[in-house]
Structures are given as structure tokens and as C-alpha cells.
Motif scaffolding. Structure first.
Motif, PDB file in Angstrom:
ATOM      1  N   ASP A  81       0.848  -1.204   0.000  1.00 47.60           N
ATOM      2  CA  ASP A  81       0.000   0.000   0.000  1.00 47.60           C
ATOM      3  C   ASP A  81       0.882   1.252   0.000  1.00 47.60           C
ATOM      4  OD1 ASP A  81      -2.254  -1.513   0.093  1.00 47.60           O
ATOM      5  OD2 ASP A  81      -2.509  -1.360   2.277  1.00 47.60           O
ATOM      6  N   VAL A  82       1.911   1.215   0.826  1.00 49.24           N
ATOM      7  CA  VAL A  82       2.813   2.359   0.936  1.00 49.24           C
ATOM      8  C   VAL A  82       3.470   2.629  -0.411  1.00 49.24           C
ATOM      9  CG1 VAL A  82       4.930   3.231   2.034  1.00 49.24           C
ATOM     10  CG2 VAL A  82       3.244   2.001   3.403  1.00 49.24           C
ATOM     11  N   LYS A  83       3.912   1.559  -1.055  1.00 49.35           N
ATOM     12  CA  LYS A  83       4.561   1.686  -2.358  1.00 49.35           C
ATOM     13  C   LYS A  83       3.610   2.275  -3.393  1.00 49.35           C
ATOM     14  CE  LYS A  83       8.557  -1.001  -3.495  1.00 49.35           C
ATOM     15  NZ  LYS A  83       9.120  -2.323  -3.555  1.00 49.35           N
ATOM     16  N   THR A  84       2.370   1.782  -3.383  1.00 52.24           N
ATOM     17  CA  THR A  84       1.363   2.269  -4.324  1.00 52.24           C
ATOM     18  C   THR A  84       1.125   3.754  -4.089  1.00 52.24           C
ATOM     19  OG1 THR A  84       0.310   0.125  -4.203  1.00 52.24           O
ATOM     20  CG2 THR A  84      -0.992   1.908  -5.179  1.00 52.24           C
ATOM     21  N   GLN A  85       1.018   4.101  -2.792  1.00 47.64           N
ATOM     22  CA  GLN A  85       0.777   5.495  -2.429  1.00 47.64           C
ATOM     23  C   GLN A  85       1.951   6.372  -2.871  1.00 47.64           C
ATOM     24  OE1 GLN A  85      -1.915   6.795  -1.408  1.00 47.64           O
ATOM     25  NE2 GLN A  85      -1.164   8.859  -1.034  1.00 47.64           N
ATOM     26  N   GLN A  86       3.171   5.861  -2.675  1.00 50.97           N
ATOM     27  CA  GLN A  86       4.363   6.614  -3.083  1.00 50.97           C
ATOM     28  C   GLN A  86       4.364   6.853  -4.581  1.00 50.97           C
ATOM     29  OE1 GLN A  86       7.432   4.177  -1.398  1.00 50.97           O
ATOM     30  NE2 GLN A  86       7.727   5.535   0.363  1.00 50.97           N
ATOM     31  N   ARG A  87       3.981   5.839  -5.318  1.00 47.12           N
ATOM     32  CA  ARG A  87       3.932   5.984  -6.781  1.00 47.12           C
ATOM     33  C   ARG A  87       2.900   7.025  -7.173  1.00 47.12           C
ATOM     34  NH1 ARG A  87       5.256   0.397  -7.418  1.00 47.12           N
ATOM     35  NH2 ARG A  87       3.079  -0.199  -7.244  1.00 47.12           N
ATOM     36  N   LYS A  88       1.769   6.986  -6.454  1.00 45.37           N
ATOM     37  CA  LYS A  88       0.675   7.936  -6.725  1.00 45.37           C
ATOM     38  C   LYS A  88       1.178   9.362  -6.464  1.00 45.37           C
ATOM     39  CE  LYS A  88      -3.833   9.302  -5.044  1.00 45.37           C
ATOM     40  NZ  LYS A  88      -4.609   9.284  -3.804  1.00 45.37           N
ATOM     41  N   GLU A  89       1.857   9.504  -5.343  1.00 39.72           N
ATOM     42  CA  GLU A  89       2.430  10.815  -4.963  1.00 39.72           C
ATOM     43  C   GLU A  89       3.390  11.333  -6.024  1.00 39.72           C
ATOM     44  OE1 GLU A  89       2.358  13.159  -2.301  1.00 39.72           O
ATOM     45  OE2 GLU A  89       0.436  12.123  -2.297  1.00 39.72           O
ATOM     46  N   GLU A  90       4.254  10.433  -6.444  1.00 39.86           N
ATOM     47  CA  GLU A  90       5.274  10.799  -7.415  1.00 39.86           C
ATOM     48  C   GLU A  90       4.612  11.254  -8.711  1.00 39.86           C
ATOM     49  OE1 GLU A  90       8.563   7.940  -7.656  1.00 39.86           O
ATOM     50  OE2 GLU A  90       8.815   8.634  -9.720  1.00 39.86           O
ATOM     51  N   LYS A  91       3.578  10.511  -9.100  1.00 35.79           N
ATOM     52  CA  LYS A  91       2.848  10.824 -10.333  1.00 35.79           C
ATOM     53  C   LYS A  91       2.226  12.217 -10.223  1.00 35.79           C
ATOM     54  CE  LYS A  91      -0.246   8.310 -13.337  1.00 35.79           C
ATOM     55  NZ  LYS A  91      -1.274   7.257 -13.417  1.00 35.79           N
ATOM     56  N   GLN A  92       1.676  12.507  -9.042  1.00 34.73           N
ATOM     57  CA  GLN A  92       1.039  13.817  -8.834  1.00 34.73           C
ATOM     58  C   GLN A  92       2.083  14.935  -8.849  1.00 34.73           C
ATOM     59  OE1 GLN A  92      -1.041  12.827  -5.164  1.00 34.73           O
ATOM     60  NE2 GLN A  92      -3.005  13.010  -6.236  1.00 34.73           N
ATOM     61  N   GLY A  93       3.223  14.647  -8.254  1.00 30.20           N
ATOM     62  CA  GLY A  93       4.318  15.620  -8.251  1.00 30.20           C
ATOM     63  C   GLY A  93       4.787  15.915  -9.661  1.00 30.20           C
ATOM     64  N   LEU A  94       4.876  14.857 -10.454  1.00 28.30           N
ATOM     65  CA  LEU A  94       5.315  15.026 -11.839  1.00 28.30           C
ATOM     66  C   LEU A  94       4.283  15.828 -12.645  1.00 28.30           C
ATOM     67  CD1 LEU A  94       6.831  11.477 -12.510  1.00 28.30           C
ATOM     68  CD2 LEU A  94       8.080  13.632 -12.221  1.00 28.30           C
ATOM     69  N   ALA A  95       3.001  15.587 -12.321  1.00 26.15           N
ATOM     70  CA  ALA A  95       1.942  16.332 -13.007  1.00 26.15           C
ATOM     71  C   ALA A  95       2.052  17.828 -12.680  1.00 26.15           C
ATOM     72  CB  ALA A  95       0.573  15.804 -12.595  1.00 26.15           C
ATOM     73  N   LEU A  96       2.421  18.133 -11.440  1.00 28.29           N
ATOM     74  CA  LEU A  96       2.616  19.538 -11.047  1.00 28.29           C
ATOM     75  C   LEU A  96       3.787  20.139 -11.827  1.00 28.29           C
ATOM     76  CD1 LEU A  96       1.945  21.904  -9.017  1.00 28.29           C
ATOM     77  CD2 LEU A  96       3.809  20.999  -7.625  1.00 28.29           C
ATOM     78  N   LEU A  97       4.881  19.399 -11.861  1.00 25.04           N
ATOM     79  CA  LEU A  97       6.068  19.888 -12.589  1.00 25.04           C
ATOM     80  C   LEU A  97       5.738  20.114 -14.064  1.00 25.04           C
ATOM     81  CD1 LEU A  97       8.961  17.735 -11.091  1.00 25.04           C
ATOM     82  CD2 LEU A  97       8.566  20.179 -10.758  1.00 25.04           C
ATOM     83  N   GLU A  98       4.889  19.227 -14.586  1.00 28.07           N
ATOM     84  CA  GLU A  98       4.513  19.312 -16.003  1.00 28.07           C
ATOM     85  C   GLU A  98       3.936  20.682 -16.336  1.00 28.07           C
ATOM     86  OE1 GLU A  98       2.934  15.287 -17.304  1.00 28.07           O
ATOM     87  OE2 GLU A  98       1.614  16.656 -18.430  1.00 28.07           O
TER      88      GLU A  98
END
Lengths: 183, 183
Positions: A81-98
Motif C-alpha cells: 500500500d505504501v509503495k502504491t501510495q508513493q507511486r501515486k504521490e510521485e505521479k502527482q508531483g510530476l503532473a505539477l512539474l509538467e
């Protein structure tokens, strides 16, 4: 500027580091102060004829304890779950950077963007020390208690501690939204 | 940039205000921190191909009580003595400004320079409010007790209170002269 002139060859590009944060509403909406800061860089620093002389280094620092696990109970979270959440976070962070990368692309200004994790003020100073930009630009929206977890709350610290010149782009009071959730 | 391109017509020049101070040795020697600040503006901000897009506004604030009457006893000074001293002060202030104007001229960057009088940090903020530059640049040499009367001691205040973005160019510790009188 004619193409035959390549000042970058003799005079390296000015590297401007920009710390960006998301809106109080959360990802992927960028904060007003971060948008203001990029806008200041593009319209004031990077002039129409100076585009080739700048490179913008865009950094977003994620705060795991504040932002990472809001939707789950971390005590009972399984490793996966933690890993999935981390991936989700990272994806959201990348979307912000985008969002910010897109602005630079549209303005035809060279940039690079990356995510990091930790206490924004400390990470920004650490990254500034490693990348040694010519200037660090941070937006500031005034220091509300909740807002201190974002970059806005880190600007004064970075201004004092970063190993490079720092400019804080403060928001015009008129720009403060009536509803803080629009921030 | 070709002469036929006049970006200034559609995009006004970036106005960079620079507060300058004299060396601890006194007029007309400029302080290391002020020279650093101008050097940063010319080499980092104003690029070889961007010269026409910048205007540097150079301000020197004189502190009458600290600098103005060091050679005379103001209690016994006659009115004409005070006037003579003021003229001498002004002349010295202009000589200091001349140093910075010359640097801008040599770099072929548009500038204007003026003297003012009072508490540097307050005057700088007041002038920044009136001139509303796009950026205020101040040098800093670290805050020794004696140095607080100079611009270096005003930088943190201006950083917090000026009505425009501020960048402080801090001196590299290696640049601190062994003898403070060389500062």
C-alpha cells in the motif's frame, strides 16, 4: 539575436532555480505564488531577446508526512500500500512539474525539472548547494500556519541560508483569494 | 540582437535598482559588497545580448550624522561651515556614484544615479516604492556593528519591507579582507 551569435559559448546560461508548490487544494493545481514566481522569471528576467541565455531549474519538494498518506492509515498500511501510495504521490508531483515545464516550453526557455522529498526549506538549500544556480526564485504567499508546510513558508529560511542569491516574489495582497481553498 | 529589433518598445526595460555604499575607508572608495552587487547585475542578469533591455538605477544614501560632520564639532559649527560640509559630502557622494556609472557606461548598459539622505534602509524602501523597479539589488558584507550604518546592514530590512522583489548579493567569506579597513 542572430543565430550566428552564440553568447552561451563564451558566457554560460544563467541558471535560475525555481521552487514550486501545489495549491492548497492539492495536486496537480499549482499554487498562485509559484505561478507568480515563474511568471516573474519569464516576463522580467527572461526577456524576449534573451531566451537562449537562460535555463530554469524547476524543483518540487514533496513532504511525505503531510502530503503522502492523507488517504490511508499509515499504521495499518501494508508495504505494498505504501509503495502504491508513493507511486501515486510521485505521479502527482510530476503532473505539477509538467505545468511549469509546459510554461517554459511555450515561452521557448530551456528548463529541467525534478522531484525531491523532505523538508522543503532544507531540500531547496541542499539542491541549491549542489546545482549552484545563479539565482534561486521562490514565491511567497505570506505565512499562514497551514501554509508553512509549503514552499511559501520556506522562503525566508532559504533567503538566509541558500548558498546563492535568492529572490522572493511576494504576492500582491489583491491576489489573495477570498476562499483560501482557491489558493 | 540586431538594431532593427526594439523589444523595449513592446516590453519596457527591466529596471534594476542598486543601493551602493562606500568603503569603510570612506569616500570615494566603493565597498566590496557594492562592487560585487553591480558585478552580479552586469555579468549574471544583464547578458551580452540583453544590454538594451536593462536600466540600472543607482542610489547612494548618505547618513549625515554618521558621515557628514566627522571632521568638525557640529555644536560650534557656523551655518556656513555646515553648508560647506554638506557640499563636500555631496561631492564625495557623487564621486562614489561616478564609479558605478562608469562601470555601467563601460558595459554599455543604460543607468541613472542619484544621491539621497537619511537612514539607508528607510530611504531605499521609500525610493523603491516611488521608482517601483522590477528588482532591488543590495550587497551584503555581514553585519558588524560599525557596518550596520552602511547599506550592508540594511539589506535584511529591505528584503522584508521593500515593495519590490529584492536580491541580496552576499559576499563570499574568502573576499573578506584581513584588515577591515580594506573593506
Amino acid at each position: 539575436m542572430g543565430d550566428q551569435e552564440t553568447p552561451a559559448a563564451t558566457n554560460p546560461k544563467m541558471q535560475v532555480m525555481l521552487g514550486v508548490s501545489h495549491s492548497i487544494q492539492g495536486y496537480p493545481k499549482p499554487s498562485i505564488s509559484s505561478r507568480n514566481a515563474l511568471n516573474w522569471i519569464l516576463t522580467k528576467l527572461v526577456r524576449q531577446s534573451c531566451k537562449k541565455e537562460y535555463k530554469i531549474l524547476i524543483l518540487h519538494v514533496q513532504v511525505p508526512d503531510q502530503d503522502g498518506f492523507e488517504d490511508m492509515d499509515s499504521v495499518y498500511a501494508a508495504g505494498s500500500d505504501v509503495k502504491t501510495q508513493q507511486r501515486k504521490e510521485e505521479k502527482q508531483g510530476l503532473a505539477l512539474l509538467e505545468y511549469f515545464v509546459k510554461q517554459c516550453n511555450e515561452a521557448e526557455v530551456d528548463c529541467e525539472a525534478w522531484l525531491s522529498e523532505g523538508d522543503p526549506k532544507l531540500v531547496i538549500c541542499k539542491e541549491a548547494k549542489e546545482k549552484h544556480p545563479d539565482l534561486l526564485v521562490l514565491g511567497s504567499r505570506g505565512l499562514g500556519t497551514i501554509q508553512r508546510i509549503f514552499i511559501g513558508g520556506s522562503s525566508s529560511y532559504c533567503s538566509e541560508h541558500a548558498a546563492c542569491p535568492v529572490v522572493i516574489i511576494r504576492r500582491d495582497p489583491d491576489e489573495t483569494p477570498y476562499d483560501p481553498m482557491d489558493d
